[in-house]
Write a protein that holds these residues in place. Structure first.
Motif: not given
Length: 720
Positions: A382-389, A418-427, A435-440
């Motif tokens: 299981p993983f969460v898709w995030s970005n540092v930015s 099936q393994f995508l369990k979420g989204i996240g912000i990792i700045p 705007v980047t945090f609101d969108l994510m």
């Protein structure tokens, strides 16, 4: 056996506090009402809440208006908070951010014509990087955390890194292992460097810490955890993964792996081999102390062995991972190990040792990489898709917005969905590019593919309180320039030459950054001119004025590159007259930048320093916190390494910093180069000494406030 009514009631209360079952009292959403009371008191009496079932196990909220009330029906308190924010954003044109709020009262309650139902496709909406805790939150007190948690809840965050107060856990653990009180404190990093201590990159740097500070942070963390539970946010605590002081091997007979040096020249803590007989003993003490301070109701733990180059030589990584997770489960049954998907971590050999149903990988660098795909859903984890930015909380307009939306949608609909369990912000720093945090965070509530060009129109309205054709056109240009999604890898925003340690032919300001602009700077300047042209209609709007200063700051930073290159040309030609003129212009630009940045608290050095000075209770703590604050944004550390490659990693275009240290460095550079052109004997400039002197001078650098008229005049000059 007879069971008393009081005992039953007590059990119900415990279940409610732990989130077990679905007791009515846990679904009153009082915590969300309290957010409204703090942030939008004009709305709170108009709110009505109710509970609805999940949507096939997924979080859901519904919005409607009737009888002059806003009805928020939600599956849990976290969804209810997101529902409140949705109403504020999309019906009231109101919003909260780290870079200004637009939450003024409305004369009339906006109506919802038909029930709006929103379902989250993901079980997790995650937030924060270890680095965020230090770059943005080093000196947070309770009022700061209360505001932070309100923002998190309003944006649907239900899983959040929360490693505050680990000083107390480690102090108590080490004392149980035979350390004196002072020896235990010597292991702990200072308040601005705790992130890298916990990640196993360094020990003690930024200290010494006092008992008052340790106790203060423990109390703060207890408040944070309590509020997080009230808001339906699961804290990710810091687990025991084998990191130990380098001094422990001198006290007890243990098998360790020397982790060598981290960047900057720091000595890393040792790694205790998990097959060593002492591993379970030490881990059990650590978790027992965790329970004493922060309770048993914890379900997520972070901690990454071999982070950023740590050595695994001689370690059976698969077996080690299994043992780390096993002892975690023994102390906190059914807990989940949260791992950072950064560089080559977590290694396949590590994942092979884990119960993947109790593991979660946070893919950090999603704006540039697709490790989730290359590694086949992290080998079925299981993983969460995030970005540092953002790295080091450096200033810079940046964010690959459309890529965020594209990659999340692509991952969700891929064979690894099936393994995508979420989204996240990792700045690494959160005080930038709202705007980047609101969108994510909003992507966590979208099932369909989001077209950012359409989404941004609604963002403009709620960011500034109303829409404007001029601002909409300006933002479309911003999406095509600084906020575009080029297929170019870069670590965070393009850097400002003003903040660089002076030299000839500077490629990067920080060791891993870039000065290159991967967009058309002339079109960006056009967007900013358009944006600024709307000033009369938005002159009293905090969010507009904050963004205006930030955008203009970026235009000036971009122009600085051109002038710097002219300086280099003059040096190469040994044209001292031209160099004098051009370097004078460069220094004037730095002063102009400083002046406009001083016009808002969001770009003020003094704001950061005042946070630090207010952080501790004793005078020694205040002095140390101030040094931590100033060192972090300049040479970083350590004191003994003038060649540290961490210098200026967390540089800032802040009012008060531009006109002091940065200007002084460039003036020194100018004088040095002029002396060299005349053929005189010139000693090398010691910029490191200049930086350490600035850090230790005790100056709070009060902002030089100028009038709105002067600010507008400077902006007009910059945008010519």
């Amino acid at each position: 056996m007879k069971i008393s009514f009081l005992r039953i009631a007590h059990c119900i209360l415990i279940c409610a506090s732990m989130g077990l079952g679905n007791p009515v009292m846990s679904q009153t959403f009082k915590a969300v009402e309290n957010i409204a009371s703090r942030r939008a008191p004009w709305l709170v009496t108009k709110l009505a809440f109710s509970t609805i079932p999940t949507d096939k196990g997924r979080d859901v909220f519904e919005l409607s208006t009737r009888n002059n009330k806003v009805h928020i029906a939600a599956s849990d308190v976290n969804a209810a908070a997101e529902g409140l924010n949705w109403y504020l954003k999309y019906y009231c044109n109101r919003s909260m951010s780290h870079m200004g709020d637009q939450l003024s009262p409305l004369p009339k309650l906006p109506e919802i014509k038909k029930i709006e139902r929103v379902v989250s496709p993901y079980p997790f909406r995650y937030a924060l990087n270890y680095c965020t805790i230090s770059y943005s939150m080093s000196f947070y007190r309770w009022e700061d955390w209360e505001r932070e948690l309100d923002w998190m809840a309003l944006n649907g965050v239900n899983l959040m890194l929360a490693p505050v107060g680990m000083e107390g856990v480690w102090q108590n653990t080490l004392k149980k292992l035979g350390y004196t009180d002072q020896e235990a404190k010597n292991f702990i990093a200072g308040p601005a460097f705790g992130a890298w201590w916990l990640m196993g990159n360094l020990e003690s740097w930024g200290g010494p810490v006092s008992q008052d500070l340790i106790d203060q942070q423990v109390i703060l963390q207890q408040k944070i955890i309590k509020r997080m539970h009230e808001l339906g946010i699961e804290p990710v605590m810091h687990g025991f993964y084998g990191m130990i002081p380098t001094s422990l091997k001198n006290k007890i007979d243990i098998k360790v792996i020397d982790q060598g040096k981290w960047v900057g020249g720091f000595t890393r803590p040792d790694f205790l081999i998990p097959t060593d007989p002492s591993f379970d003993k030490i881990a059990n003490i650590y978790y027992a102390e965790m329970k004493k301070l922060y309770g048993k109701n914890l379900r997520y733990f972070g901690g990454d062995p071999f982070h950023e180059g740590g050595s695994s030589k001689g370690v059976d990584v698969t077996l080690a991972a299994s043992r780390i997770q096993k002892v975690m489960q023994q102390n906190y049954p059914s807990s989940t190990w949260v791992l950072q998907g950064w560089q080559s971590n977590p290694a396949t050999s590590l994942l092979n040792g884990l119960d993947k149903s109790k593991t979660l990988v946070i893919e950090l660098f999603g704006e540039n990489t697709n490790n989730w795909e290359k590694r086949k859903g992290y080998e079925g984890t299981p993983f969460v898709w995030s970005n540092v930015s953002n790295f080091g909380e450096k200033n810079g307009i940046y964010g690959k917005l459309q890529r965020f939306a594209d990659e999340v949608y692509r991952a969700k609909n891929s064979e690894y969905g099936q393994f995508l369990k979420g989204i996240g912000i990792i700045p690494e720093g959160i005080n930038n590019n709202p705007v980047t945090f609101d969108l994510m965070m909003e992507l966590g509530w979208h099932n369909e593919h989001v077209d950012v060009k359409q989404w941004i129109k609604r963002y403009v309205a709620y960011r500034y309180g109303k829409s404007s054709p001029t601002l909409e056109v300006a933002w479309q240009l911003l999406l095509e320039t600084a906020y575009s999604s080029p297929k170019v890898q870069q670590e965070g925003p393009s850097e400002s030459i003003f903040c660089a340690r002076p030299a000839i032919g500077i490629k990067t300001v920080s060791s891993w950054g870039t000065r290159k602009r991967n967009y058309d700077t002339s079109r960006f300047a056009e967007a900013v001119r358009l944006f600024v042209s709307a000033s009369d209609d938005f002159k009293h709007v905090e969010t507009y004025n904050t963004d205006k200063i930030d955008f203009v700051r970026q235009v000036q930073a971009n122009k600085g590159d051109v002038v710097y290159q002219a300086m280099m040309n003059a040096i190469e030609a040994r044209d001292s007259d031209a160099f004098k003129v051009i370097s004078s212009k460069f220094q004037t630009m730095i002063l102009q930048q400083d002046s406009i940045l001083c016009s808002t608290k969001y770009f003020s050095l003094n704001r950061w320093l005042e946070q630090a000075r207010a952080f501790g209770k004793t005078s020694a703590d205040k002095v140390n916190a101030l040094k931590n604050a100033k060192a972090q944004i300049t040479y970083w550390g350590p004191d003994t390494n003038p060649r540290t490659d961490l210098h200026d990693y967390a540089h800032k275009e802040w009012g008060g910093l531009m006109s002091t240290l940065y200007l002084s460095r460039w003036k020194t550079f100018t004088n040095d180069q002029l002396a060299r052109m005349t053929g005189g004997s010139v000693a090398p400039v010691n910029y490191f000494e200049m930086e350490t002197d600035w850090v230790n001078d005790g100056n709070m650098h009060l902002p030089k406030v100028i009038s709105d008229q002067q600010v507008n005049k400077l902006i007009a000059e910059i945008l010519k």
